[in-house]
Structures are given as C-alpha cells and as structure tokens.
Design a protein around this motif. Sequence first.
Motif, PDB file in Angstrom:
ATOM      1  N   LEU A  18       0.827  -1.213   0.000  1.00  0.00           N
ATOM      2  CA  LEU A  18       0.000   0.000   0.000  1.00  0.00           C
ATOM      3  C   LEU A  18       0.861   1.263   0.000  1.00  0.00           C
ATOM      4  CD1 LEU A  18      -2.885  -0.907   2.480  1.00  0.00           C
ATOM      5  CD2 LEU A  18      -3.020  -0.686  -0.009  1.00  0.00           C
ATOM      6  N   LEU A  19       1.933   1.233   0.780  1.00  0.00           N
ATOM      7  CA  LEU A  19       2.817   2.397   0.826  1.00  0.00           C
ATOM      8  C   LEU A  19       3.424   2.668  -0.548  1.00  0.00           C
ATOM      9  CD1 LEU A  19       4.428   4.637   2.144  1.00  0.00           C
ATOM     10  CD2 LEU A  19       6.049   2.912   2.982  1.00  0.00           C
ATOM     11  N   GLY A  22       0.774   3.947  -2.929  1.00  0.00           N
ATOM     12  CA  GLY A  22       0.462   5.345  -2.655  1.00  0.00           C
ATOM     13  C   GLY A  22       1.530   6.288  -3.184  1.00  0.00           C
ATOM     14  N   MET A  25       1.172   6.468  -6.902  1.00  0.00           N
ATOM     15  CA  MET A  25      -0.015   7.250  -7.256  1.00  0.00           C
ATOM     16  C   MET A  25       0.263   8.748  -7.156  1.00  0.00           C
ATOM     17  SD  MET A  25      -2.909   4.912  -5.339  1.00  0.00           S
ATOM     18  CE  MET A  25      -4.301   5.976  -5.721  1.00  0.00           C
ATOM     19  N   THR A  26       0.973   9.163  -6.114  1.00  0.00           N
ATOM     20  CA  THR A  26       1.271  10.592  -5.969  1.00  0.00           C
ATOM     21  C   THR A  26       2.237  11.059  -7.052  1.00  0.00           C
ATOM     22  OG1 THR A  26       3.043  10.122  -4.364  1.00  0.00           O
ATOM     23  CG2 THR A  26       0.842  10.607  -3.482  1.00  0.00           C
ATOM     24  N   LEU A 112      -5.849  10.499  -3.206  1.00  0.00           N
ATOM     25  CA  LEU A 112      -6.056   9.100  -2.839  1.00  0.00           C
ATOM     26  C   LEU A 112      -4.723   8.438  -2.493  1.00  0.00           C
ATOM     27  CD1 LEU A 112      -7.998   6.742  -2.542  1.00  0.00           C
ATOM     28  CD2 LEU A 112      -7.730   6.271  -4.995  1.00  0.00           C
ATOM     29  N   GLY A 113      -3.684   8.803  -3.233  1.00  0.00           N
ATOM     30  CA  GLY A 113      -2.360   8.245  -2.986  1.00  0.00           C
ATOM     31  C   GLY A 113      -1.842   8.589  -1.602  1.00  0.00           C
ATOM     32  N   VAL A 114      -2.069   9.811  -1.153  1.00  0.00           N
ATOM     33  CA  VAL A 114      -1.636  10.223   0.187  1.00  0.00           C
ATOM     34  C   VAL A 114      -2.335   9.387   1.259  1.00  0.00           C
ATOM     35  CG1 VAL A 114      -1.596  12.114   1.866  1.00  0.00           C
ATOM     36  CG2 VAL A 114      -1.092  12.572  -0.541  1.00  0.00           C
ATOM     37  N   VAL A 116      -3.609   6.373   0.875  1.00  0.00           N
ATOM     38  CA  VAL A 116      -3.102   5.001   0.775  1.00  0.00           C
ATOM     39  C   VAL A 116      -1.737   4.892   1.451  1.00  0.00           C
ATOM     40  CG1 VAL A 116      -2.297   3.219  -0.824  1.00  0.00           C
ATOM     41  CG2 VAL A 116      -4.411   4.462  -1.305  1.00  0.00           C
ATOM     42  N   MET A 117      -0.885   5.882   1.238  1.00  0.00           N
ATOM     43  CA  MET A 117       0.425   5.903   1.895  1.00  0.00           C
ATOM     44  C   MET A 117       0.281   5.869   3.415  1.00  0.00           C
ATOM     45  SD  MET A 117       2.351   8.797  -0.431  1.00  0.00           S
ATOM     46  CE  MET A 117       3.678   9.027   0.751  1.00  0.00           C
ATOM     47  N   LEU A 182       0.769  13.760   6.189  1.00  0.00           N
ATOM     48  CA  LEU A 182       1.018  12.324   6.305  1.00  0.00           C
ATOM     49  C   LEU A 182       1.258  11.896   7.747  1.00  0.00           C
ATOM     50  CD1 LEU A 182       1.144   9.775   4.629  1.00  0.00           C
ATOM     51  CD2 LEU A 182       3.610  10.110   4.384  1.00  0.00           C
TER      52      LEU A 182
END
Length: 203
Positions: A18-19, A22, A25-26, A112-114, A116-117, A182
């Motif tokens: 997931l990290l 994410g 994605m960012t 969304l990426g943030v 997920v991270m 974060l």
Amino acid sequence: MTNTLYIRWSFFIVGLILLALGIAMTIRGELLGIGPWDVLHVGLFINFGLSIGIWSITTGLLIVLSTSLYFKRWPPIGTWLNMVLIGVFIDMFLWVLPIVANPIAEIALFILGVAVMGFGVGMYIASNIGAGPRDSLMLILIEKTGWTVKRVRTLIEIVVAVLGWLLGGPVGVGTVIIALTLGYIVHFTLPLSQKWIVQLTSK
C-alpha cells in the motif's frame, strides 16, 4: 503463535504494498508535486540516473547503516526487507500505472495516494516486524525527543523536501500537503492497525 505471526506478516507485506502504491499514485498525480522523500529520490535520479526505486533503496541503506553504527546494533530482518521491497514495488507500480493527462484525475489520484500511503505506513509499523529505514529514524527521534509521531514525521519530511529541492527535485503544493498531513494520518492509522492486529490475534 503461528496464527499471530501469520497475521503480523500479512499486515507487514500489505502495508509495504500500500505504501509503494500510494507513492506511485502521488508521482503519477504530479500536477500538485510529489512527496518529500520522492523529491529527493527524483533529484538523485535527475543528477545520477538509475530509477526512483533504486534511489529509495540506496537512501534507505545509508540510513540503516548510519543508525546501526550509532546505536551499535543491526535492525531486524523486517527493516532490510522494507528497504528493498519498497523500492522494487515503487518501480513496479510506476511501470503499471498509466500517465494521467487529466488535471482533475491527477489531483484525485494524488489525494487518494496520500491516504493510501498513510494506511500503508500505519499497517506495516503496527506489525512490529521491523520499521523501514526512514520510519526507524522517525521512531528513534520520537524516543529521544518525546515528541509525537506527527510532529517528528512532519519535521523529517520538511528537511528531506528541502534537500531534494536543492538537487533539482520537483517541489509543489502537493509536497507541502504530504509533509504536513502524512504524519497526522499515520498518527491515527498506526493505533488503528494495532487495534486490528490485537482483535485478529485474540480470536
């Protein structure tokens, strides 16, 4: 014992995936900028080549060696696995995820990426298998200063972003968003993940 270990390792691996997802994605939602550590990795990539994932592994190795020498002890196997797997997963997801041209889609992907991270970090730290190099540094600073997770992580993110910017890495409003938010996300996802592990292992 076997069930407990299986659950902890599951949280660890899923958290790493997931990290890395994410982060990728960012990076694909780069319209807003990228995360502080990735600013550094991209800056190194711009200057020396290789890949973002390889630079993630390299900087992680330097942190591991530095903290190990300072405290005169080697980190657990989970820290080494984290260092390698995150870099591999980042490059893998960057290869899989398409480049997004739509500004709205980029912004959505970034946000969304943030999230997920934040969940990824909380999950793999909660497993207690071994924090990654950067989060090992975070935990050490928390132990030494007595500061909260969000305060220490935010400070680290800001310092790294400045270093990355000096190397030519892309800094934008998204970099600031990640640096300032974060730590807050992990502040909630870490105890939440710990609670889930306790509930699952007690069954």
